[in-house]
Structures are given as structure tokens and as C-alpha cells.
Design an enzyme around this catalytic site. Structure first.
Site, PDB file in Angstrom:
ATOM      1  N   GLY A 144      58.813   5.681  10.118  1.00 37.74           N
ATOM      2  CA  GLY A 144      58.083   6.906   9.811  1.00 37.74           C
ATOM      3  C   GLY A 144      56.700   7.006  10.418  1.00 37.74           C
ATOM      4  O   GLY A 144      55.854   7.767   9.926  1.00 37.74           O
ATOM      5  N   SER A 145      56.426   6.273  11.500  1.00 36.08           N
ATOM      6  CA  SER A 145      55.081   6.374  12.080  1.00 36.08           C
ATOM      7  C   SER A 145      54.864   7.761  12.717  1.00 36.08           C
ATOM      8  O   SER A 145      53.751   8.294  12.676  1.00 36.08           O
ATOM      9  CB  SER A 145      54.814   5.255  13.079  1.00 36.08           C
ATOM     10  OG  SER A 145      55.576   5.415  14.242  1.00 36.08           O
ATOM     11  N   ASN A 146      55.912   8.344  13.276  1.00 35.99           N
ATOM     12  CA  ASN A 146      55.763   9.717  13.792  1.00 35.99           C
ATOM     13  C   ASN A 146      55.589  10.706  12.652  1.00 35.99           C
ATOM     14  O   ASN A 146      54.813  11.658  12.760  1.00 35.99           O
ATOM     15  CB  ASN A 146      56.971  10.113  14.655  1.00 35.99           C
ATOM     16  CG  ASN A 146      56.830   9.608  16.075  1.00 35.99           C
ATOM     17  OD1 ASN A 146      55.983  10.070  16.824  1.00 35.99           O
ATOM     18  ND2 ASN A 146      57.651   8.624  16.436  1.00 35.99           N
ATOM     19  N   LEU A 174      73.002  15.377  15.151  1.00 35.95           N
ATOM     20  CA  LEU A 174      73.366  16.554  14.346  1.00 35.95           C
ATOM     21  C   LEU A 174      74.535  17.293  14.996  1.00 35.95           C
ATOM     22  O   LEU A 174      74.591  17.437  16.220  1.00 35.95           O
ATOM     23  CB  LEU A 174      72.162  17.495  14.231  1.00 35.95           C
ATOM     24  CG  LEU A 174      70.982  16.954  13.423  1.00 35.95           C
ATOM     25  CD1 LEU A 174      69.777  17.882  13.550  1.00 35.95           C
ATOM     26  CD2 LEU A 174      71.350  16.750  11.953  1.00 35.95           C
ATOM     27  N   ASN A 210      62.938  17.215  18.694  1.00 37.24           N
ATOM     28  CA  ASN A 210      63.145  15.770  18.544  1.00 37.24           C
ATOM     29  C   ASN A 210      62.173  15.017  19.449  1.00 37.24           C
ATOM     30  O   ASN A 210      61.766  15.529  20.490  1.00 37.24           O
ATOM     31  CB  ASN A 210      64.587  15.431  18.963  1.00 37.24           C
ATOM     32  CG  ASN A 210      64.882  13.942  18.865  1.00 37.24           C
ATOM     33  OD1 ASN A 210      64.505  13.277  17.893  1.00 37.24           O
ATOM     34  ND2 ASN A 210      65.554  13.394  19.867  1.00 37.24           N
ATOM     35  N   HIS A 241      61.937  11.442  21.619  1.00 40.08           N
ATOM     36  CA  HIS A 241      62.793  10.367  22.136  1.00 40.08           C
ATOM     37  C   HIS A 241      61.938   9.399  22.973  1.00 40.08           C
ATOM     38  O   HIS A 241      61.128   9.843  23.786  1.00 40.08           O
ATOM     39  CB  HIS A 241      63.917  10.967  22.997  1.00 40.08           C
ATOM     40  CG  HIS A 241      64.875   9.928  23.478  1.00 40.08           C
ATOM     41  ND1 HIS A 241      65.844   9.384  22.650  1.00 40.08           N
ATOM     42  CD2 HIS A 241      64.995   9.314  24.673  1.00 40.08           C
ATOM     43  CE1 HIS A 241      66.525   8.479  23.344  1.00 40.08           C
ATOM     44  NE2 HIS A 241      66.032   8.416  24.566  1.00 40.08           N
ATOM     45  N   VAL A 256      73.465  15.597  23.223  1.00 36.93           N
ATOM     46  CA  VAL A 256      72.432  14.636  22.794  1.00 36.93           C
ATOM     47  C   VAL A 256      71.302  14.435  23.812  1.00 36.93           C
ATOM     48  O   VAL A 256      71.551  14.167  24.991  1.00 36.93           O
ATOM     49  CB  VAL A 256      73.087  13.263  22.499  1.00 36.93           C
ATOM     50  CG1 VAL A 256      72.040  12.230  22.079  1.00 36.93           C
ATOM     51  CG2 VAL A 256      74.124  13.417  21.419  1.00 36.93           C
ATOM     52  N   ASP A 257      70.052  14.568  23.324  1.00 34.05           N
ATOM     53  CA  ASP A 257      68.841  14.316  24.130  1.00 34.05           C
ATOM     54  C   ASP A 257      68.794  15.133  25.425  1.00 34.05           C
ATOM     55  O   ASP A 257      68.259  14.664  26.440  1.00 34.05           O
ATOM     56  CB  ASP A 257      68.715  12.809  24.461  1.00 34.05           C
ATOM     57  CG  ASP A 257      68.537  11.954  23.214  1.00 34.05           C
ATOM     58  OD1 ASP A 257      67.996  12.467  22.222  1.00 34.05           O
ATOM     59  OD2 ASP A 257      68.947  10.786  23.229  1.00 34.05           O
TER      60      ASP A 257
HETATM   61  C1  GAR Z   1      60.450   6.336  17.793  1.00 35.13           C
HETATM   62  O1  GAR Z   1      60.165   5.552  18.922  1.00 35.13           O
HETATM   63  C2  GAR Z   1      61.326   7.517  18.190  1.00 35.13           C
HETATM   64  O2  GAR Z   1      61.023   8.056  19.442  1.00 35.13           O
HETATM   65  C3  GAR Z   1      62.686   6.864  18.194  1.00 35.13           C
HETATM   66  O3  GAR Z   1      62.686   5.998  17.100  1.00 35.13           O
HETATM   67  C4  GAR Z   1      61.340   5.568  16.829  1.00 35.13           C
HETATM   68  C5  GAR Z   1      61.043   5.896  15.388  1.00 35.13           C
HETATM   69  O4  GAR Z   1      59.784   5.415  14.997  1.00 35.13           O
HETATM   70  N1  GAR Z   1      63.720   7.842  18.115  1.00 35.13           N
HETATM   71  C6  GAR Z   1      64.906   7.691  18.679  1.00 35.13           C
HETATM   72  O5  GAR Z   1      65.225   6.712  19.318  1.00 35.13           O
HETATM   73  C7  GAR Z   1      65.839   8.854  18.478  1.00 35.13           C
HETATM   74  N2  GAR Z   1      67.049   8.657  19.167  1.00 35.13           N
HETATM   75  P1  GAR Z   1      59.076   5.954  13.683  1.00 35.13           P
HETATM   76  O6  GAR Z   1      60.114   5.894  12.557  1.00 35.13           O
HETATM   77  O7  GAR Z   1      57.962   4.983  13.453  1.00 35.13           O
HETATM   78  O8  GAR Z   1      58.598   7.346  13.935  1.00 35.13           O
END
Ligand code: GAR
Length: 187
Positions: free
Chosen positions: A15-17, A93, A107, A109, A144-145
């Protein structure tokens, strides 16, 4: 700003984002308010943030995708959510969910899309001896992506880069470009 767009964040882990979005959304002029957080993982650290910042949250198990999506959609509609942000949400999704939500889904990535779509990005990047990697915020489409790119940030890969150092380096950029992307789509 008076009319902030009601938004929901989907998470699966750390959850840092999410944290960077919560912090940005507390700025008076930031265009969204996070009204709901949904996790498919009961142990996600992001749920602790929801509690800390007093944001309504739900955990829906993902044993059946259809059920997870139905529960999420119900909650999202109840709260009149108009933007969905995927922030470390590690599930795909369905086309049906995307169609039924009707509003924008974005999203983040951890690669320079269209390169390295999918999972285990950093280890694949290091194996192919790329000079650069980075992160991308994009619109979510059923493929996806692959949706339209909103913002991207490049980082240089050092000679002795490890998966972990690359992940952390990219995360620092993610925390900047996710809020910037949201500002840009409301301009
Ligand atoms: C982040 O690096 C995000 O870009 C990636 O997971 C990490 C989550 O970090 N997302 C993916 O790979 C999506 N396919 P966070 O939980 O600390 O935000």
C-alpha cells in the site's frame, strides 16, 4: 477545490502507492477524494492505512473472481465512485467489470510499458540486461497493461542493481507519478 471526484483504490499488499494517494488527496486542490479502499487480501498493510486515515474499506476474498467483482461493484455504486485507481492490485479485472463500472479506471505498473507487462517485472528486466526501467500510469482496458499511457518515468539501472534496489528506486518514482497522473487527467 469544492467538488472532488469520489474515488476508490484497489490494493493487494503493502500500500505504499495508496499512502502517496491518500497524502495527495488531503491537499485542498487535489482533484479526488478517496471514499473507499478495497482489498482482495485481508493481510494487506494498506488496510492499516485505511484505518489510520479513517477511510472506509472492504475486504472481499478473491476465491471467485465473479464474486469479488460483484461485491466490489455493489459497494462502488453505493458510494457513487467515479474513478477507480489500482495501486498494487495484483489481479486482472474482467471485461465485464470494466464495462459495468463505466467510469475511468487507472493502474500503476512497475515497468516502461509496453515493455514487461504482467508479473515479476523487476527480475525479468534484470535478466534481459536492460539499461533502463521505470514505471507507467495508464488507463485500464480489458487487455492487461495495454491501455493508453498517462505518465511514465524512467530510471537508470546500475551495474550492481538487485531486484530489491530496483523495486525501491522505481517505487520512489511511482509515488510521484501516480498523483501527477491524476492531476493531469482532470486538467
Ligand atoms: C508497485 O510497484 C506497483 O507498481 C506494482 O506492485 C507494487 C505495489 O506496491 N503493481 C503491479 O505489479 C501491478 N501488476 P505498493 O503496494 O507498495 O503500492
Amino acid at each position: 477545490m469544492v467538488n472532488k471526484t469520489k474515488s476508490c483504490v484497489f490494493i493487494s499488499g503493502k500500500g505504499s502507492n495508496l499512502k502517496s494517494l491518500i497524502k495527495s488527496s488531503r491537499d485542498y486542490n487535489f482533484p479526488i477524494k478517496i471514499e473507499l479502499i478495497i482489498s482482495n487480501n485481508i493481510k494487506a498493510n494498506g488496510l492499516k492505512l485505511a484505518k489510520k486515515y479513517n477511510i472506509p474499506f472492504k475486504f472481499f476474498p478473491y476465491d471467485k473472481q465473479e464474486k469479488f467483482e460483484r461485491n466490489s461493484l455493489l459497494e462502488i455504486k453505493k458510494k457513487n465512485i467515479k474513478l477507480l485507481c489500482l495501486a498494487g492490485f495484483m489481479k486482472v479485472l474482467s471485461k465485464n467489470f470494466i464495462k459495468n463500472f463505466r467510469y475511468k479506471i487507472i493502474n500503476i505498473h512497475p515497468s516502461l510499458l509496453p515493455k514487461f507487462k504482467g508479473l515479476n517485472t523487476h527480475s525479468r528486466v534484470l535478466k534481459t540486461k536492460e539499461k533502463y526501467s521505470g514505471c507507467t500510469v495508464h488507463f485500464v482496458t480489458p487487455s492487461v497493461d495495454s491501455g493508453k499511457i498517462i505518465l511514465q518515468k524512467r530510471v537508470l539501472i546500475n551495474k550492481n542493481e538487485t531486484e530489491n534496489s530496483l523495486k525501491e528506486k522505481i517505487l520512489r518514482q511511482e509515488h510521484k507519478i501516480y498523483p501527477q497522473s491524476i492531476i493531469s487527467i482532470f486538467k
